[in-house]
Design a protein around this motif. Sequence first.
Motif, PDB file in Angstrom:
ATOM      1  N   ARG A 177      14.371  39.328  60.694  1.00 36.29           N
ATOM      2  CA  ARG A 177      13.190  39.444  61.605  1.00 36.29           C
ATOM      3  C   ARG A 177      12.648  38.766  62.823  1.00 36.29           C
ATOM      4  O   ARG A 177      13.441  37.995  62.757  1.00 36.29           O
ATOM      5  CB  ARG A 177      11.851  39.493  60.696  1.00 36.29           C
ATOM      6  N   GLY A 178      12.756  40.040  63.537  1.00 36.46           N
ATOM      7  CA  GLY A 178      12.176  39.576  64.963  1.00 36.46           C
ATOM      8  C   GLY A 178      13.939  39.815  65.993  1.00 36.46           C
ATOM      9  O   GLY A 178      13.937  39.860  66.936  1.00 36.46           O
ATOM     10  N   GLN A 179      14.638  39.888  65.375  1.00 34.90           N
ATOM     11  CA  GLN A 179      16.379  40.103  65.796  1.00 34.90           C
ATOM     12  C   GLN A 179      16.095  41.975  66.422  1.00 34.90           C
ATOM     13  O   GLN A 179      15.400  42.724  66.008  1.00 34.90           O
ATOM     14  CB  GLN A 179      17.728  39.905  64.995  1.00 34.90           C
ATOM     15  N   LEU A 236      12.991  43.743  64.987  1.00 39.38           N
ATOM     16  CA  LEU A 236      13.172  44.277  63.530  1.00 39.38           C
ATOM     17  C   LEU A 236      11.991  43.828  62.823  1.00 39.38           C
ATOM     18  O   LEU A 236      12.015  42.026  62.785  1.00 39.38           O
ATOM     19  CB  LEU A 236      14.343  43.757  63.083  1.00 39.38           C
ATOM     20  N   GLU A 237      11.762  44.634  62.262  1.00 41.67           N
ATOM     21  CA  GLU A 237      10.576  44.084  60.617  1.00 41.67           C
ATOM     22  C   GLU A 237      11.194  44.786  60.093  1.00 41.67           C
ATOM     23  O   GLU A 237      12.229  45.540  59.751  1.00 41.67           O
ATOM     24  CB  GLU A 237       9.247  45.323  60.822  1.00 41.67           C
ATOM     25  N   LEU A 238      10.227  44.335  58.779  1.00 41.23           N
ATOM     26  CA  LEU A 238      11.289  44.343  57.225  1.00 41.23           C
ATOM     27  C   LEU A 238      11.643  45.866  56.848  1.00 41.23           C
ATOM     28  O   LEU A 238      12.057  46.697  56.240  1.00 41.23           O
ATOM     29  CB  LEU A 238      10.215  43.256  56.151  1.00 41.23           C
ATOM     30  N   GLY A 239      10.407  46.431  57.627  1.00 38.65           N
ATOM     31  CA  GLY A 239      10.032  48.201  57.516  1.00 38.65           C
ATOM     32  C   GLY A 239      11.416  48.687  57.856  1.00 38.65           C
ATOM     33  O   GLY A 239      11.309  50.337  57.327  1.00 38.65           O
ATOM     34  N   ASP A 240      11.677  48.407  58.340  1.00 38.76           N
ATOM     35  CA  ASP A 240      12.794  49.116  59.301  1.00 38.76           C
ATOM     36  C   ASP A 240      14.322  49.298  58.862  1.00 38.76           C
ATOM     37  O   ASP A 240      14.871  49.239  59.082  1.00 38.76           O
ATOM     38  CB  ASP A 240      13.379  48.457  60.891  1.00 38.76           C
ATOM     39  N   SER A 241      14.562  48.331  57.095  1.00 33.45           N
ATOM     40  CA  SER A 241      15.260  48.483  56.575  1.00 33.45           C
ATOM     41  C   SER A 241      15.572  49.597  55.836  1.00 33.45           C
ATOM     42  O   SER A 241      14.658  50.545  55.345  1.00 33.45           O
ATOM     43  CB  SER A 241      15.051  47.667  55.252  1.00 33.45           C
ATOM     44  N   ALA A 242      16.860  50.836  56.103  1.00 36.28           N
ATOM     45  CA  ALA A 242      16.324  52.312  55.942  1.00 36.28           C
ATOM     46  C   ALA A 242      18.683  52.112  56.622  1.00 36.28           C
ATOM     47  O   ALA A 242      18.726  51.979  56.906  1.00 36.28           O
ATOM     48  CB  ALA A 242      16.000  53.174  57.056  1.00 36.28           C
ATOM     49  N   LEU A 245      20.398  49.891  57.609  1.00 39.07           N
ATOM     50  CA  LEU A 245      20.535  48.177  57.873  1.00 39.07           C
ATOM     51  C   LEU A 245      19.586  47.643  57.036  1.00 39.07           C
ATOM     52  O   LEU A 245      18.509  48.112  56.937  1.00 39.07           O
ATOM     53  CB  LEU A 245      19.881  48.471  59.894  1.00 39.07           C
ATOM     54  N   THR A 246      20.149  46.453  56.696  1.00 38.59           N
ATOM     55  CA  THR A 246      18.803  45.882  56.285  1.00 38.59           C
ATOM     56  C   THR A 246      17.957  44.565  57.034  1.00 38.59           C
ATOM     57  O   THR A 246      19.068  43.650  57.303  1.00 38.59           O
ATOM     58  CB  THR A 246      19.781  45.090  54.620  1.00 38.59           C
ATOM     59  N   VAL A 247      16.795  44.668  56.381  1.00 37.54           N
ATOM     60  CA  VAL A 247      16.768  43.018  57.010  1.00 37.54           C
ATOM     61  C   VAL A 247      15.861  42.574  56.508  1.00 37.54           C
ATOM     62  O   VAL A 247      14.467  43.076  56.021  1.00 37.54           O
ATOM     63  CB  VAL A 247      15.302  44.010  58.385  1.00 37.54           C
ATOM     64  N   THR A 248      15.911  41.296  56.435  1.00 37.77           N
ATOM     65  CA  THR A 248      15.230  40.059  55.494  1.00 37.77           C
ATOM     66  C   THR A 248      14.571  39.318  56.774  1.00 37.77           C
ATOM     67  O   THR A 248      14.329  39.125  57.744  1.00 37.77           O
ATOM     68  CB  THR A 248      16.584  39.133  55.245  1.00 37.77           C
TER      69      THR A 248
END
Lengths: 114, 112
Positions: free
Chosen positions: A15-17, A81-87, A111-114
């Motif tokens: 997150r944040g990247q 980046l937010e967790l919800g951007d994982s897609a 993309l997986t956002v942790t």
Amino acid sequence: KAGVTQTPRYLIKTRGQQVTLSCSPISGHRSVSWYQQTPGQGLQFLFEYFSETQRNKGNFPGRFSGRQFSNSRSEMNVSTLELGDSALYLCASSLANDRAYEQYFGPGTRLTVT
Amino acid sequence: GENVEQHPSTLSVQEGDSAVIKCTYSDSASNYFPWYKQELGKRPQLIIDIRSNVGEKKDQRIAVTLNKTAKHFSLHITETQPEDSAVYFCADPYSGNTPLVFGKGTRLSVIA
């Protein structure tokens, strides 16, 4: 002809990247569109480029941006980046600026956002 | 072109039966109607499309019908086989200045 290619195929960020994804269309195709695919929302339109110009933009926040180069290759960038951007992020190229043509999809970048 | 409704969201059929998926669009200027198939872990691929000057198009076991008056088009798969199991998307691409819109998808399961 080679198909649509996307790099990287898989990406893990925190997150944040920020992240930059790349799409190379089929040779001769000048239209590139980007989609976000999630299990609950299906294929959601991000943007469409034709001849380096953004023709349309979907309902996504300003953290999502893109561009197209003179060789029709396209990049999309997601900042903060937010967790919800994982897609799965798919790009698709098309022969013409008339949408009544087949969209050829790339394999996607997961993309997986942790 | 901003409203494309696709039904059903899931569909299970016995092998050999037919499957029908329907999409409703709102833009009367739409003139091209594609259907995409996405197998698990793979990219969407066009399987059939139709233009507004015809009412039906067939390609072996798949067909698409168009009803311009009612503003809907349907995908028909006959003699379904396990390899037809996938998610199917319709799209309404002719939307003037509005974005390309896909339907939410239909998950088809063909039970052997």
